[in-house]
Design an enzyme around this catalytic site. Sequence first.
Site, PDB file in Angstrom:
ATOM      1  N   ASP A 189       0.246   1.938   8.552  1.00  0.00           N
ATOM      2  CA  ASP A 189      -0.393   1.265   9.694  1.00  0.00           C
ATOM      3  C   ASP A 189       0.392   1.406  11.008  1.00  0.00           C
ATOM      4  O   ASP A 189      -0.159   1.234  12.083  1.00  0.00           O
ATOM      5  CB  ASP A 189      -0.578  -0.230   9.398  1.00  0.00           C
ATOM      6  CG  ASP A 189      -1.523  -0.473   8.236  1.00  0.00           C
ATOM      7  OD1 ASP A 189      -2.014   0.514   7.656  1.00  0.00           O
ATOM      8  OD2 ASP A 189      -1.778  -1.634   7.888  1.00  0.00           O
ATOM      9  N   GLY A 226       0.822  -1.218   0.000  1.00  0.00           N
ATOM     10  CA  GLY A 226       0.000   0.000   0.000  1.00  0.00           C
ATOM     11  C   GLY A 226       0.848   1.257   0.000  1.00  0.00           C
ATOM     12  O   GLY A 226       1.957   1.282   0.546  1.00  0.00           O
ATOM     13  N   GLU A 281     -10.155  -0.236  11.198  1.00  0.00           N
ATOM     14  CA  GLU A 281     -10.684  -1.231  10.251  1.00  0.00           C
ATOM     15  C   GLU A 281     -10.447  -2.664  10.731  1.00  0.00           C
ATOM     16  O   GLU A 281     -11.177  -3.568  10.366  1.00  0.00           O
ATOM     17  CB  GLU A 281     -10.158  -1.006   8.830  1.00  0.00           C
ATOM     18  CG  GLU A 281      -8.662  -1.113   8.677  1.00  0.00           C
ATOM     19  CD  GLU A 281      -8.178  -0.907   7.232  1.00  0.00           C
ATOM     20  OE1 GLU A 281      -8.977  -0.573   6.345  1.00  0.00           O
ATOM     21  OE2 GLU A 281      -6.973  -1.093   7.016  1.00  0.00           O
ATOM     22  N   TYR A 310      -8.061   5.649   1.809  1.00  0.00           N
ATOM     23  CA  TYR A 310      -7.079   5.843   0.741  1.00  0.00           C
ATOM     24  C   TYR A 310      -6.548   7.269   0.664  1.00  0.00           C
ATOM     25  O   TYR A 310      -5.405   7.476   0.253  1.00  0.00           O
ATOM     26  CB  TYR A 310      -7.680   5.370  -0.594  1.00  0.00           C
ATOM     27  CG  TYR A 310      -7.961   3.883  -0.536  1.00  0.00           C
ATOM     28  CD1 TYR A 310      -6.939   2.961  -0.748  1.00  0.00           C
ATOM     29  CD2 TYR A 310      -9.214   3.403  -0.183  1.00  0.00           C
ATOM     30  CE1 TYR A 310      -7.172   1.601  -0.639  1.00  0.00           C
ATOM     31  CE2 TYR A 310      -9.453   2.038  -0.068  1.00  0.00           C
ATOM     32  CZ  TYR A 310      -8.426   1.143  -0.297  1.00  0.00           C
ATOM     33  OH  TYR A 310      -8.643  -0.202  -0.177  1.00  0.00           O
ATOM     34  N   GLU A 311      -7.373   8.256   1.059  1.00  0.00           N
ATOM     35  CA  GLU A 311      -6.929   9.646   0.939  1.00  0.00           C
ATOM     36  C   GLU A 311      -5.733   9.960   1.844  1.00  0.00           C
ATOM     37  O   GLU A 311      -4.987  10.902   1.591  1.00  0.00           O
ATOM     38  CB  GLU A 311      -8.078  10.618   1.240  1.00  0.00           C
ATOM     39  CG  GLU A 311      -8.543  10.670   2.704  1.00  0.00           C
ATOM     40  CD  GLU A 311      -9.573   9.584   3.021  1.00  0.00           C
ATOM     41  OE1 GLU A 311      -9.483   8.483   2.465  1.00  0.00           O
ATOM     42  OE2 GLU A 311     -10.446   9.851   3.868  1.00  0.00           O
ATOM     43  N   ARG A 317       1.238  -5.810  -4.912  1.00  0.00           N
ATOM     44  CA  ARG A 317       1.328  -6.733  -3.771  1.00  0.00           C
ATOM     45  C   ARG A 317       1.794  -8.135  -4.174  1.00  0.00           C
ATOM     46  O   ARG A 317       1.549  -9.100  -3.449  1.00  0.00           O
ATOM     47  CB  ARG A 317      -0.022  -6.817  -3.065  1.00  0.00           C
ATOM     48  CG  ARG A 317      -0.447  -5.532  -2.365  1.00  0.00           C
ATOM     49  CD  ARG A 317      -1.550  -5.780  -1.366  1.00  0.00           C
ATOM     50  NE  ARG A 317      -2.043  -4.538  -0.793  1.00  0.00           N
ATOM     51  CZ  ARG A 317      -1.513  -3.960   0.285  1.00  0.00           C
ATOM     52  NH1 ARG A 317      -0.479  -4.493   0.879  1.00  0.00           N
ATOM     53  NH2 ARG A 317      -2.028  -2.839   0.754  1.00  0.00           N
ATOM     54  N   LYS A 345     -26.871  17.033  15.056  1.00  0.00           N
ATOM     55  CA  LYS A 345     -27.911  16.044  14.722  1.00  0.00           C
ATOM     56  C   LYS A 345     -27.363  14.719  14.217  1.00  0.00           C
ATOM     57  O   LYS A 345     -28.118  13.793  13.982  1.00  0.00           O
ATOM     58  CB  LYS A 345     -28.889  16.635  13.706  1.00  0.00           C
ATOM     59  CG  LYS A 345     -28.264  17.029  12.375  1.00  0.00           C
ATOM     60  CD  LYS A 345     -29.322  17.551  11.404  1.00  0.00           C
ATOM     61  CE  LYS A 345     -28.665  17.956  10.104  1.00  0.00           C
ATOM     62  NZ  LYS A 345     -29.549  18.556   9.149  1.00  0.00           N
ATOM     63  N   MET A 357      -8.238   3.414   8.452  1.00  0.00           N
ATOM     64  CA  MET A 357      -7.306   2.374   7.999  1.00  0.00           C
ATOM     65  C   MET A 357      -6.348   1.959   9.111  1.00  0.00           C
ATOM     66  O   MET A 357      -6.188   2.678  10.097  1.00  0.00           O
ATOM     67  CB  MET A 357      -6.498   2.881   6.809  1.00  0.00           C
ATOM     68  CG  MET A 357      -7.092   2.440   5.511  1.00  0.00           C
ATOM     69  SD  MET A 357      -5.946   2.628   4.157  1.00  0.00           S
ATOM     70  CE  MET A 357      -6.955   1.922   2.859  1.00  0.00           C
ATOM     71  N   GLY A 358      -5.701   0.851   8.896  1.00  0.00           N
ATOM     72  CA  GLY A 358      -4.713   0.402   9.880  1.00  0.00           C
ATOM     73  C   GLY A 358      -4.726  -1.098  10.064  1.00  0.00           C
ATOM     74  O   GLY A 358      -4.089  -1.616  10.978  1.00  0.00           O
ATOM     75  N   ASP A 408       5.238  -7.755   5.409  1.00  0.00           N
ATOM     76  CA  ASP A 408       5.263  -8.896   4.490  1.00  0.00           C
ATOM     77  C   ASP A 408       6.320  -8.709   3.394  1.00  0.00           C
ATOM     78  O   ASP A 408       7.036  -9.645   3.060  1.00  0.00           O
ATOM     79  CB  ASP A 408       3.875  -9.093   3.860  1.00  0.00           C
ATOM     80  CG  ASP A 408       2.867  -9.652   4.865  1.00  0.00           C
ATOM     81  OD1 ASP A 408       3.286 -10.450   5.735  1.00  0.00           O
ATOM     82  OD2 ASP A 408       1.689  -9.293   4.799  1.00  0.00           O
ATOM     83  N   LYS A 411       8.212   0.674   5.468  1.00  0.00           N
ATOM     84  CA  LYS A 411       7.087   1.512   5.009  1.00  0.00           C
ATOM     85  C   LYS A 411       5.765   0.939   5.485  1.00  0.00           C
ATOM     86  O   LYS A 411       5.588  -0.272   5.423  1.00  0.00           O
ATOM     87  CB  LYS A 411       7.115   1.539   3.486  1.00  0.00           C
ATOM     88  CG  LYS A 411       5.903   2.091   2.811  1.00  0.00           C
ATOM     89  CD  LYS A 411       5.200   1.128   1.851  1.00  0.00           C
ATOM     90  CE  LYS A 411       4.482   0.004   2.504  1.00  0.00           C
ATOM     91  NZ  LYS A 411       3.521  -0.738   1.680  1.00  0.00           N
ATOM     92  N   THR A 412       4.873   1.705   5.990  1.00  0.00           N
ATOM     93  CA  THR A 412       3.444   1.396   6.116  1.00  0.00           C
ATOM     94  C   THR A 412       2.776   2.473   6.949  1.00  0.00           C
ATOM     95  O   THR A 412       3.308   2.880   8.000  1.00  0.00           O
ATOM     96  CB  THR A 412       3.120   0.011   6.721  1.00  0.00           C
ATOM     97  OG1 THR A 412       1.703  -0.100   6.810  1.00  0.00           O
ATOM     98  CG2 THR A 412       3.709  -0.259   8.102  1.00  0.00           C
TER      99      THR A 412
HETATM  100  P1  FBP Z   1       0.664  -1.917   3.703  1.00  0.00           P
HETATM  101  O1  FBP Z   1       0.575  -2.840   4.868  1.00  0.00           O
HETATM  102  O2  FBP Z   1       1.078  -2.556   2.449  1.00  0.00           O
HETATM  103  O3  FBP Z   1       1.472  -0.700   4.003  1.00  0.00           O
HETATM  104  O4  FBP Z   1      -0.814  -1.352   3.397  1.00  0.00           O
HETATM  105  C1  FBP Z   1      -1.569  -0.773   4.403  1.00  0.00           C
HETATM  106  C2  FBP Z   1      -2.984  -0.501   3.986  1.00  0.00           C
HETATM  107  O5  FBP Z   1      -3.162   0.852   3.652  1.00  0.00           O
HETATM  108  C3  FBP Z   1      -3.953  -0.897   5.104  1.00  0.00           C
HETATM  109  O6  FBP Z   1      -4.119   0.146   6.032  1.00  0.00           O
HETATM  110  C4  FBP Z   1      -5.195  -1.249   4.329  1.00  0.00           C
HETATM  111  O7  FBP Z   1      -5.991  -2.176   5.015  1.00  0.00           O
HETATM  112  C5  FBP Z   1      -4.642  -1.883   3.095  1.00  0.00           C
HETATM  113  O8  FBP Z   1      -3.390  -1.289   2.875  1.00  0.00           O
HETATM  114  C6  FBP Z   1      -5.520  -1.697   1.890  1.00  0.00           C
HETATM  115  O9  FBP Z   1      -4.987  -2.422   0.839  1.00  0.00           O
HETATM  116  P2  FBP Z   1      -5.319  -2.215  -0.694  1.00  0.00           P
HETATM  117  O10 FBP Z   1      -4.457  -1.094  -1.166  1.00  0.00           O
HETATM  118  O11 FBP Z   1      -4.887  -3.484  -1.331  1.00  0.00           O
HETATM  119  O12 FBP Z   1      -6.770  -1.921  -0.819  1.00  0.00           O
END
Ligand code: FBP
Length: 545
Positions: free
Chosen positions: A202, A78, A308, A422-423, A142, A239, A247-248, A173, A199-200
Amino acid sequence: MISFSPLQIHRLKYQPQLPLLLQDLSVIAANFEKSICLSDSALQEQFPQTFQQPIITFRRGNKKEATPLKVGVVLSGGQAPGGHNVIAGLFDALKQIHPESILLGFLDGPLGILKNTSIELTKMVIDSYRNQGGFDMIGSGRTKIETPAQLEAAMLTVQTLALDGLVIIGGDDSNTNAAILAEYFKQVGVKTSVIGVPKTIDGDLKNEFIDISFGFDTASKIYAECIGNILKDALSAKKYYHFIKLMGRSASHLALECALLTHPNLVFISEEVAEKKQTLQEIVGQITTMICKRAEKNLHYGVILIPEGLIESISEIGALIQKLNELLFSHSEKIEGLLITEEKDNYIISQLTSNEAKTFLALPKEVRDQLLLERDSHGNVQVSKIETERLLIKLVEKELKRLKQEGIYKGTFSPQPQFCGYEGRSGLPSNFDCQYCYALGFVATLLVQSGVTGYMSCLKKLSEPIERWSPMGVPIYRMLQIEKRQGKQKSVIRKFLVDLQGPFFKQYASVRDQWQITDDYRSPGPIQFEGPKNLTEVKPLSLLL
Ligand code: FBP
């Protein structure tokens, strides 16, 4: 053709600062620390060539002559803000070492290595991606490199290109794959160094050697900005109940960081839910109790953060997901052959225990379908595709209706589902991520130059001023453990989860009851790139605590 906004153009010119030691690569020398022999025999068996490698630190040495290097780089998994700066760091460091050095970028992630598709990353390319978000310079993917055929294809590529180094920018991974590739190259006598970069967004690639993974800082700040704005909106309109999924994946670091930056009414921490073995009913109960308490004070609005990974941590659903993972793996042919979803559902149900089937059938149809979606290449359920926020809204609505009938709840409930996902992964990187990533690229280059393999590029002391950040090379092997994945025992990098005994979680635990009823909302606003240091150089709270 890339089109730039005025801010993007401005950011292209930002020059990240470097730690003192990395400022002149011609006088840097590597220290090979005493190697520690770890006593995990299963791991030793898998990594006979690389398991005893020492940690590498750096110091100022004598001026040295250098030869040009040829390095390939790949972005894996990601997106995470700062990836382009790792590549810019690699490029600048390689050119500093020798102007004839060459950097190649593999296209679309590890698949580019298998297919040998790459481009040369020239100054012109690099200069149009400095300090920019996204991974669009070379793309990402991936694909894994772990089967004998894939390892051989990777070997052919690095040999054909005569690479001195292969730098893999990825999460747990991808870096596990880097360790496997390094071991394989050593076994077959290939000299290319394989170096990982952590990198991540998360934040779960963290350990005694990695203070924090890059991208977490920017992503958490972008999400915190959105949450802060939603809090303001909730307080203004009075209201809506906003259910915000964040994400995470398995770890709740992003949720916790954002919570402490914004002070919403309720935050679930997956690790706590898992430890307390909480059920879906209990989670729903926690939300409705808060809504009832707030309704008594005439507050019919609020904000709830949902990591998530929560869905996998809920006791009965986590067990169900594990069972489904095994079924989807071991009965894949049969399940894929069933085209009608009802037939698929029925077949799956026939393979579950009665408790598992009860849990499965109690879920709304959309969630059941989402739980059965294809696993990612590492066998993980794709939690970003499961709409936990909508599931909770449905169940909370039902429970509130019941409570209303009993006269316990006297309010109006108007929910809004949101997803911060994603943003946050491709925003313009914060100054911290720009500098951290740029320096990681330098360290990776030094490791290639040292001729070592199976190492992670690391910088320690990140909570201190940049000049004092300490570059290191750590054998990836030191971060591995054996885990059961897709029915097999596999070596994987240990995931760092929220420490429920740690100061960071405790800080949140000490204020969370108060947040439920008093609106202590904070709006951190957008990332600041310029201005006073207390605005531009703010580091992640989870790093500082
Ligand atoms: P990485 O572990 O590869 O850094 O990705 C993290 C992440 O953004 C998660 O937070 C999310 O659940 C996942 O990727 C979403 O994956 P995809 O890009 O395949 O929809």
